[in-house]
Design a protein around this motif. Structure first.
Motif, mmCIF file in Angstrom:
data_model
loop_
_atom_site.group_PDB
_atom_site.id
_atom_site.type_symbol
_atom_site.label_atom_id
_atom_site.label_comp_id
_atom_site.label_asym_id
_atom_site.label_seq_id
_atom_site.Cartn_x
_atom_site.Cartn_y
_atom_site.Cartn_z
ATOM 1 N N VAL A 175 46.605 8.177 -31.539
ATOM 2 C CA VAL A 175 45.717 7.995 -30.829
ATOM 3 C C VAL A 175 45.633 8.926 -29.271
ATOM 4 O O VAL A 175 47.058 9.652 -29.338
ATOM 5 N N THR A 176 44.939 9.346 -29.073
ATOM 6 C CA THR A 176 44.928 10.777 -28.564
ATOM 7 C C THR A 176 44.449 10.470 -26.719
ATOM 8 O O THR A 176 43.510 9.891 -26.772
ATOM 9 N N GLN A 177 44.895 10.594 -25.976
ATOM 10 C CA GLN A 177 45.089 10.818 -24.681
ATOM 11 C C GLN A 177 44.973 11.611 -23.446
ATOM 12 O O GLN A 177 45.952 13.637 -24.178
ATOM 13 N N GLU A 178 44.306 12.346 -23.032
ATOM 14 C CA GLU A 178 44.473 13.551 -22.032
ATOM 15 C C GLU A 178 45.900 14.010 -21.805
ATOM 16 O O GLU A 178 46.311 12.557 -21.156
ATOM 17 N N PRO A 179 46.724 15.088 -21.870
ATOM 18 C CA PRO A 179 47.680 14.789 -21.130
ATOM 19 C C PRO A 179 47.870 14.560 -19.676
ATOM 20 O O PRO A 179 48.928 14.361 -19.310
ATOM 21 N N SER A 180 46.744 15.716 -19.470
ATOM 22 C CA SER A 180 46.976 14.775 -17.889
ATOM 23 C C SER A 180 45.346 15.366 -17.253
ATOM 24 O O SER A 180 44.813 16.359 -17.882
ATOM 25 N N LEU A 181 45.228 14.856 -15.902
ATOM 26 C CA LEU A 181 44.071 15.116 -15.152
ATOM 27 C C LEU A 181 44.530 15.061 -13.600
ATOM 28 O O LEU A 181 45.418 14.792 -13.245
ATOM 29 N N THR A 182 43.739 15.201 -12.713
ATOM 30 C CA THR A 182 43.640 16.248 -11.288
ATOM 31 C C THR A 182 42.874 15.606 -10.773
ATOM 32 O O THR A 182 41.297 15.533 -11.228
ATOM 33 N N VAL A 183 42.706 14.221 -9.586
ATOM 34 C CA VAL A 183 41.675 13.516 -8.999
ATOM 35 C C VAL A 183 42.014 13.875 -7.998
ATOM 36 O O VAL A 183 43.157 14.031 -6.855
ATOM 37 N N CYS A 186 47.351 4.269 -22.584
ATOM 38 C CA CYS A 186 46.045 3.331 -23.387
ATOM 39 C C CYS A 186 46.922 3.017 -24.866
ATOM 40 O O CYS A 186 48.372 3.602 -25.244
ATOM 41 N N LEU A 187 46.479 1.727 -24.993
ATOM 42 C CA LEU A 187 46.875 1.125 -26.974
ATOM 43 C C LEU A 187 46.620 0.372 -27.612
ATOM 44 O O LEU A 187 45.209 -0.353 -26.938
ATOM 45 N N LEU A 188 46.661 0.832 -28.819
ATOM 46 C CA LEU A 188 45.427 0.391 -29.591
ATOM 47 C C LEU A 188 45.990 -0.110 -31.110
ATOM 48 O O LEU A 188 47.157 -0.438 -31.059
ATOM 49 N N TYR A 189 45.417 -1.408 -31.526
ATOM 50 C CA TYR A 189 45.888 -2.128 -32.364
ATOM 51 C C TYR A 189 44.715 -2.174 -33.337
ATOM 52 O O TYR A 189 43.926 -1.737 -34.115
ATOM 53 N N HIS A 190 45.265 -1.468 -34.373
ATOM 54 C CA HIS A 190 44.714 -0.909 -35.919
ATOM 55 C C HIS A 190 45.157 -1.426 -37.560
ATOM 56 O O HIS A 190 46.766 -1.391 -37.744
ATOM 57 N N SER A 191 45.080 -1.977 -38.084
ATOM 58 C CA SER A 191 45.787 -2.242 -40.004
ATOM 59 C C SER A 191 46.688 -2.390 -39.422
ATOM 60 O O SER A 191 48.204 -2.330 -40.128
ATOM 61 N N GLY A 192 47.105 -4.131 -38.850
ATOM 62 C CA GLY A 192 48.198 -4.752 -38.222
ATOM 63 C C GLY A 192 49.617 -3.836 -37.360
ATOM 64 O O GLY A 192 50.678 -4.179 -37.599
ATOM 65 N N ALA A 193 48.844 -2.434 -36.696
ATOM 66 C CA ALA A 193 50.251 -2.131 -35.761
ATOM 67 C C ALA A 193 49.447 -1.889 -34.875
ATOM 68 O O ALA A 193 48.287 -1.390 -34.662
#
Lengths: 121, 109
Positions: B4-12, B90-97
């Motif tokens: 699962v891939t997220q942006e490492p950092s963001l600035t706002v 973030c957290l995702l569910y896929h194939s029992g995990a």
């Protein structure tokens, strides 16, 4: 609202077994709408799901940890437990227990404060 | 195993709007992945914000919203405040995990 509290040794020797318990208060562990789980976070790193269990003992495990993990539930004590065998320094982390609830979709809604476990001789 | 891939950092900037995304190596994120979002500040346990794509908890500020965007799960923060500076997972569910993303460090500057 439920409260979850982790307990267990803060120091474990390499190759030994890490054991943690999560006591649940403010609600029953015995509901088909809930699963109960463990998450860990090594110092300065991200979160990692370890395992889940419901009150009937139905389990789910992280494939990368499955061979070393045992999760169990004790409905009479309203608590659930984690055992991680053959630990190494890489298992040093803050271990969180948490509740999954199904309110039209599964969510991890309540967490314990976390328990730091250090693996060191 | 799913990655699962997220942006490492963001600035706002304060008062601005920012969108964080969450992609799965297995393909487009759908409702079957039960996307969850958590906020974590230093020294604290993760705080749940969003479950099942866009559902909020009673404590989730209205400024936070979840969605699916271009095959990814997304968390949008509007009217950003300095107190929103944190790590977001973030957290995702896929194939029992269940699989967490690596986290996005959000800086409010």
């Amino acid at each position: 609202q439920p409260q979850l509290q982790e307990s267990g040794p803060g120091l474990v020797r390499p190759s030994e077994t890490l054991s943690l318990t999560c006591a649940v208060s403010g609600g029953s562990i015995s509901s088909s709408n809930y699963y109960w789980g463990w998450i860990r976070q090594p110092p300065g790193k991200g979160l990692e799901w370890i395992a889940n269990i419901n009150y009937r003992g139905t389990t789910g495990y992280n494939p990368s940890l499955k061979s070393r993990v045992i999760i169990s539930v004790d409905t009479s004590k309203n608590q659930f437990s984690l055992k991680l065998t053959s630990v190494t320094a890489a298992d040093t982390a803050v271990y969180y227990c948490m509740r999954w609830s199904n309110s039209g979709g599964w969510g991890g809604d309540y967490w314990g404060q976390g328990s730091l476990v250090t693996v060191s001789s | 195993q799913t990655v699962v891939t997220q942006e490492p950092s963001l600035t706002v900037s304060p008062g601005g709007t920012v969108t964080l995304t969450c992609a799965s190596s297995t393909g487009a994120v759908t409702s079957d992945y039960y996307p969850n979002w958590f906020q974590q500040k230093p020294g604290q346990a993760p705080r749940p914000l969003i479950f099942s794509i866009s559902s909020k908890y009673s404590w989730t500020p209205a400024r936070f919203s979840g969605s699916l965007l271009g095959g990814k799960a997304a968390l949008t923060l509007s009217s950003v405040q300095p107190g929103d500076e944190a790590e977001y997972y973030c957290l995702l569910y896929h194939s029992g995990a269940w699989v967490f993303g690596g986290g996005t460090k959000l800086t409010v500057l």
